[in-house]
Design a protein around this motif. Structure first.
Motif, PDB file in Angstrom:
ATOM      1  N   GLU A 151      -1.128   1.588  -2.882  1.00 51.70           N
ATOM      2  CA  GLU A 151       0.121   1.762  -3.631  1.00 51.70           C
ATOM      3  C   GLU A 151       1.204   0.827  -3.103  1.00 51.70           C
TER       4      GLU A 151
ATOM      5  N   ASP B 207      -1.613   5.291   1.730  1.00 52.64           N
ATOM      6  CA  ASP B 207      -1.060   4.633   0.548  1.00 52.64           C
ATOM      7  C   ASP B 207      -1.080   3.109   0.629  1.00 52.64           C
TER       8      ASP B 207
ATOM      9  N   ARG C  35       3.346  -2.637  -4.782  1.00 56.15           N
ATOM     10  CA  ARG C  35       4.797  -2.860  -4.751  1.00 56.15           C
ATOM     11  C   ARG C  35       5.160  -4.109  -3.965  1.00 56.15           C
TER      12      ARG C  35
ATOM     13  N   ARG D 166      -7.697   8.507  -3.206  1.00 56.91           N
ATOM     14  CA  ARG D 166      -6.547   8.918  -2.402  1.00 56.91           C
ATOM     15  C   ARG D 166      -6.934  10.117  -1.548  1.00 56.91           C
TER      16      ARG D 166
END
Length: 323
Positions: free
Chosen positions: A176, A173, A180, A271
């Motif tokens: 991802e 990840d 953030r 992914r």
């Protein structure tokens, strides 16, 4: 079981089914009476993660306030107060049934709070300090539920499995987490391979890694597999009824790293997901394996990506222009 408690367990199970597909499949191999307690722990960890990462539009301070409020209700429940919450009754019941160590829950909540203020980790030791709460503590929370012939000997493998699972998530990840504003790949590792956060972000936006990033990811896969190897002896120390579940989880999470290697360590191209047919096959083999069957420890990653850069990058001066 009263209606409110049953509803709380159902809520935890639904969170697990929806968001933790790999672990949820493995949990299906547990006796029914154990499953709901595993769902409760997953619901606890997932709900905290939802507050930290999925309350869009709220500032870090507002998320921290929500996390503090929820943690306060949880602590009040531990002290015997009535709790008005859709899932905490199940968590509190599970803690009481197995007399789980409250310190593990405090450590977990501390790590969740760190995610609101910490965006990177200087070294792997700093990352391990974070994962003591976010990963190792979950392993030791789970151990009394799974049961063991030797809880003392099984404790460190359970911690190591927590580290292995979370590192697998961090590797898969990267993109991802960057979105953030965080990286869980230690700064010292980025420096070692001559990679900056800015370059990671650019590669994520392109959907394609550079040779240096590919080598970095291969290195992190090797590190995660060392934790899997350290966790392996603990599987056969578990209660017989729990071994198929954890053998499946071990193989499927390790399989994510196999998928990362299969796409030549390009974690931005797609992914990494273990195909559904393989997931079912792993679960079936685990269920049929005799009690005490050791798990297959993941082998080292294929070397070409790492070898290409070992001499070109590792020997080069380390980058200090962190971005």
């Amino acid at each position: 079981m009263d209606t409110e408690l049953a509803a709380a367990y159902d809520r935890c199970r639904e969170l697990h089914r929806r968001h933790g597909r790999t672990y949820y499949l493995a949990t299906r191999l547990l006796p029914a009476w154990k499953r709901r307690h595993v769902h409760a722990l997953y619901g606890f960890t997932r709900y905290a993660d939802e507050i930290v990462d999925r309350t869009d539009g709220l500032s870090a301070a507002e998320r921290a306030s929500r996390l503090d409020d929820w943690a306060g209700r949880f602590l009040a429940g531990l002290h015997g107060e009535q709790v008005d919450d859709p899932l905490l009754p199940a968590v509190l019941h599970t803690i009481a049934v197995f007399d789980l160590d409250r310190n593990d829950f405090a450590a977990f909540l501390k790590s969740m709070a760190m995610d609101l203020t910490v965006s990177s980790y200087p070294s792997y030791q700093h990352l391990l300090d974070y994962m003591e709460g976010s990963a190792a503590a979950i392993g030791t929370m789970m151990l009394p539920i799974l049961g063991s012939s030797d809880p003392v000997a099984a404790r460190e493998p359970a911690r190591q499995l927590g580290f292995a699972f979370q590192l697998t998530n961090f590797i898969r990840d990267v993109g991802e987490d960057l979105a953030r504003g965080r990286t869980y790949l230690p700064d010292e590792d980025l420096d070692r391979f001559g990679v900056t956060r800015h370059e990671l972000a650019e590669a994520s936006a392109r959907g394609r890694v550079t040779p240096a990033i590919r080598a970095l990811v291969a290195f992190e896969v090797t590190r995660a597999q060392a934790h899997y190897a350290a966790a392996a002896p603990g599987i056969t120390l578990l209660a017989p009824a729990s071994q198929a579940c954890m053998r499946t989880a071990y193989a499927l999470y390790g399989g994510i790293l196999d998928e990362v290697a299969a796409q030549d360590y390009d974690v931005f191209a797609r992914r990494a997901v273990v195909p559904g047919r393989r997931r079912l096959s792993v679960a079936a083999r685990s269920l049929l394996a005799p009690t005490g069957t050791p798990v297959v420890v993941p082998g080292p990653p294929t070397r070409p990506a790492l070898d290409r850069v070992d001499h070109e990058v590792i020997a080069a001066p380390r980058r200090t222009d962190r971005q």
